[in-house]
Design a protein around this motif. Structure first.
Motif, PDB file in Angstrom:
ATOM      1  N   GLU A   1      -6.464   5.909  -6.773  1.00  0.00           N
ATOM      2  CA  GLU A   1      -6.066   7.311  -6.807  1.00  0.00           C
ATOM      3  C   GLU A   1      -4.694   7.487  -7.467  1.00  0.00           C
ATOM      4  O   GLU A   1      -4.473   8.430  -8.224  1.00  0.00           O
ATOM      5  N   LEU A   2      -3.776   6.568  -7.185  1.00  0.00           N
ATOM      6  CA  LEU A   2      -2.419   6.667  -7.732  1.00  0.00           C
ATOM      7  C   LEU A   2      -2.408   6.542  -9.250  1.00  0.00           C
ATOM      8  O   LEU A   2      -1.640   7.227  -9.931  1.00  0.00           O
TER       9      LEU A   2
ATOM     10  N   ALA B   1      -7.935  -2.465   0.692  1.00  0.00           N
ATOM     11  CA  ALA B   1      -7.546  -1.088   1.026  1.00  0.00           C
ATOM     12  C   ALA B   1      -6.406  -0.626   0.126  1.00  0.00           C
ATOM     13  O   ALA B   1      -6.361   0.544  -0.293  1.00  0.00           O
ATOM     14  N   ASP B   2      -5.475  -1.540  -0.187  1.00  0.00           N
ATOM     15  CA  ASP B   2      -4.379  -1.207  -1.107  1.00  0.00           C
ATOM     16  C   ASP B   2      -4.916  -0.803  -2.475  1.00  0.00           C
ATOM     17  O   ASP B   2      -4.459   0.180  -3.077  1.00  0.00           O
TER      18      ASP B   2
ATOM     19  N   THR C   1       1.575  -4.954  -3.227  1.00  0.00           N
ATOM     20  CA  THR C   1       0.371  -5.429  -2.552  1.00  0.00           C
ATOM     21  C   THR C   1       0.422  -6.957  -2.486  1.00  0.00           C
ATOM     22  O   THR C   1       1.362  -7.586  -2.958  1.00  0.00           O
TER      23      THR C   1
ATOM     24  N   LYS D   1      -6.275   2.660  -2.574  1.00  0.00           N
ATOM     25  CA  LYS D   1      -5.190   3.646  -2.717  1.00  0.00           C
ATOM     26  C   LYS D   1      -4.697   3.678  -4.161  1.00  0.00           C
ATOM     27  O   LYS D   1      -4.404   4.736  -4.716  1.00  0.00           O
TER      28      LYS D   1
ATOM     29  N   GLY E   1       0.778  -1.228   0.000  1.00  0.00           N
ATOM     30  CA  GLY E   1       0.000   0.000   0.000  1.00  0.00           C
ATOM     31  C   GLY E   1       0.810   1.278   0.000  1.00  0.00           C
ATOM     32  O   GLY E   1       0.261   2.368   0.138  1.00  0.00           O
TER      33      GLY E   1
ATOM     34  N   PHE F   1       4.404  -0.224  -6.535  1.00  0.00           N
ATOM     35  CA  PHE F   1       3.330  -0.292  -5.532  1.00  0.00           C
ATOM     36  C   PHE F   1       3.147  -1.750  -5.118  1.00  0.00           C
ATOM     37  O   PHE F   1       2.578  -2.536  -5.867  1.00  0.00           O
TER      38      PHE F   1
END
Length: 214
Positions: A208-209, A201-202, A183, A205, A154, A181
């Protein structure tokens, strides 16, 4: 669609000869993907279909991709090793018969080195804006053996990555900086259910990235 040169695939097959592995699964995806996914190695399903991430883990991954507005054809999917590493084990049939069968296992360092030039070539040619590593093997292949997905998941990393230098017989760091990134591997939710909340949850995120690094 991007595909590594056939001669590089053939070289990879020769380099991994003699190890307990089977098959060869090509990376899959467009030349300009939204992200690149780097997993561990093909499993039994992938060797049968020739498609990365099929079966239960594949369905789980596709669900995660759709949660960020992507489909399989939007991303490039590859792994540290392109052949299925296996080990022999015993399975008891319903009728009581005992049979020997192949089970998936994590690839060894030597197997990862054998196919390292393939992943290096894919990353150079595809040049993804963001690389998502799935599980420890993919993460450690790019960042180093001390990296752990439980600690780094994350978190967007801006870092050099490792590539294999045949001449020096060692992994070296790139001069270029990449967005990584980490995960969890999609299969991890099956044997460790509490990971699902962390994984989801990752990906939240990541949604958005992906917008930011385009």
């Amino acid at each position: 669609m991007y595909r590594i040169p056939t001669e590089l695939a053939e070289l990879g097959k020769r380099r991994i000869e003699g190890y307990p592995v089977e098959g060869f699964v090509w990376g899959s995806g467009p030349e300009n993907p939204a992200i690149m996914l780097v997993g561990e190695a093909p499993g039994e399903n992938e060797v049968e279909t020739g498609i990365p991430f099929t079966g239960r883990a594949g369905k789980e991954l596709m669900t995660s991709l759709r949660s960020v507005g992507l489909e399989r054809e939007d991303v490039y999917i590859t792994s540290a090793v392109r052949s299925r590493p296996y080990k022999w084990g015993i399975k008891k049939q319903r009728n009581g018969e005992i049979i020997e069968r192949k089970y998936n296992r994590a690839p060894t360092k030597k197997e990862i080195i054998a196919h390292a030039p393939i992943l290096d070539k894919e990353i150079r040619d595809v040049h993804p804006p963001l690389i998502v590593t799935l599980g420890n093997v993919g993460l450690q292949r790019l960042i180093g053996p001390k990296a752990k997905v439980t600690e780094l998941h994350g978190v967007l990393m801006e870092t050099p990555i490792l590539y294999w230098d045949d001449e020096g017989s060692e992994f070296k760091k790139t001069d270029e900086i990449y967005h990584i990134f980490p995960t969890f591997h999609p299969a991890s939710v099956f044997y460790n259910p509490p990971v699902r909340a962390l994984k989801d949850a990752d990906w939240l995120k990541l949604k958005e990235l992906i917008r930011e690094v385009k």
